[in-house]
Design a protein around this motif. Structure first.
Motif, short mmCIF file in Angstrom:
data_model
loop_
_atom_site.label_atom_id
_atom_site.label_comp_id
_atom_site.label_asym_id
_atom_site.label_seq_id
_atom_site.Cartn_x
_atom_site.Cartn_y
_atom_site.Cartn_z
N ALA A 1 0.83 -1.21 0.00
CA ALA A 1 0.00 0.00 0.00
C ALA A 1 0.87 1.26 0.00
O ALA A 1 0.57 2.22 -0.72
CB ALA A 1 -0.95 -0.01 1.20
N GLU A 2 1.91 1.26 0.81
CA GLU A 2 2.77 2.44 0.85
C GLU A 2 3.54 2.62 -0.45
O GLU A 2 3.71 3.73 -0.93
CB GLU A 2 3.72 2.38 2.05
CG GLU A 2 4.42 3.70 2.25
CD GLU A 2 5.00 3.87 3.64
OE1 GLU A 2 5.82 4.78 3.80
OE2 GLU A 2 4.64 3.11 4.56
N HIS B 1 2.48 1.72 -3.34
CA HIS B 1 1.49 2.19 -4.31
C HIS B 1 1.22 3.69 -4.13
O HIS B 1 1.03 4.42 -5.10
CB HIS B 1 0.19 1.40 -4.17
CG HIS B 1 -0.79 1.69 -5.26
ND1 HIS B 1 -0.57 1.34 -6.57
CD2 HIS B 1 -1.98 2.34 -5.23
CE1 HIS B 1 -1.59 1.75 -7.31
NE2 HIS B 1 -2.45 2.36 -6.52
N THR B 2 1.25 4.16 -2.90
CA THR B 2 1.02 5.57 -2.61
C THR B 2 2.22 6.44 -3.00
O THR B 2 2.04 7.51 -3.57
CB THR B 2 0.72 5.76 -1.11
OG1 THR B 2 -0.46 5.04 -0.79
CG2 THR B 2 0.53 7.22 -0.75
N LEU B 3 3.43 5.98 -2.72
CA LEU B 3 4.61 6.83 -2.90
C LEU B 3 5.23 6.78 -4.29
O LEU B 3 5.85 7.75 -4.72
CB LEU B 3 5.67 6.46 -1.86
CG LEU B 3 5.29 6.76 -0.41
CD1 LEU B 3 6.39 6.30 0.54
CD2 LEU B 3 4.98 8.23 -0.21
N GLY C 1 1.77 4.71 -9.00
CA GLY C 1 1.52 3.47 -8.27
C GLY C 1 2.27 2.25 -8.79
O GLY C 1 3.09 2.33 -9.69
N LYS D 1 -1.37 -5.16 -8.38
CA LYS D 1 -2.65 -4.52 -8.13
C LYS D 1 -3.55 -5.47 -7.34
O LYS D 1 -3.54 -6.68 -7.54
CB LYS D 1 -3.32 -4.17 -9.45
CG LYS D 1 -4.59 -3.38 -9.31
CD LYS D 1 -5.14 -3.00 -10.67
CE LYS D 1 -6.35 -2.10 -10.49
NZ LYS D 1 -6.82 -1.61 -11.78
#
Length: 184
Positions: free
Chosen positions: A142-143, A145-147, A151, A157
């Motif tokens: 998740a991190e 994908h955020t940073l 993504g 995915k």
């Protein structure tokens, strides 16, 4: 430099170190390939991007031009660049009808890393449900994908499954072992 060092390499290293515990199997897999990345990136970036540093003396950009180029291209990064098959598809050469020995070599190297990471991930996670129940892996993904600009969805995915995690790990190893060395 921007995409390898600043956009992805440092983020891969920092998120891996900060989101996965010291004894986490994914950290142990990636640590030899990411250890020191952020420190060395920070150290060389200052010298290379300084107003009279390496970049302005090697390329036809002023210091302001280098900064503008990096600013303009940062958000255009695509995770596919660290996965040669996905990158070939993105660039429209995956089904080209001409010889591509360099591309074939990159894919062969990536496949070697992927076989290794797949065996490794499968040895710690015997089924997809085991990796899906690992909160550290979910947080790590998740991190990332955020940073990572745009993504990591092209590789990993949705819910974590072993193959996606293995492909992302292979991509991180490929970045440091192939792209970094190939692109200088």
């Amino acid at each position: 430099f921007n995409w390898i060092h600043l956009v992805s390499g440092s983020i891969f290293a920092l998120v891996t170190r900060n989101r996965l515990g010291a004894n986490h199997p994914i950290l142990r897999l990636l640590w030899p390939h990411t250890y020191g990345t952020q420190y060395s990136n920070d150290m060389v970036t200052e010298a290379q991007m300084a107003p009279f540093g390496d970049f302005v003396n090697m390329f036809s950009f002023t210091s302001e031009g280098v900064n503008a180029l990096f600013d303009a291209t940062y958000s255009k990064y695509r995770i596919e660049t660290v996965h040669p098959r996905l990158d070939a598809t993105r660039r429209g050469i995956a089904d080209a009808e001409f010889d591509m020995p360099s591309q074939n070599n990159l894919e062969t190297l990536f496949d070697t890393f992927l076989r290794h990471t797949s065996r490794y991930v499968e040895s710690y996670y015997p089924e997809d449900q085991t990796i899906q129940s690992d909160a550290e892996v979910s947080g790590w993904l998740a991190e990332m994908h955020t940073l990572i600009p745009n993504g990591i969805g092209a590789i990993a995915k949705g819910k974590p499954i072993r193959q996606k995690v293995a492909e992302l790990c292979a991509s991180i190893i490929y970045l440091g072992s192939v792209q970094h060395e190939m692109l200088g």
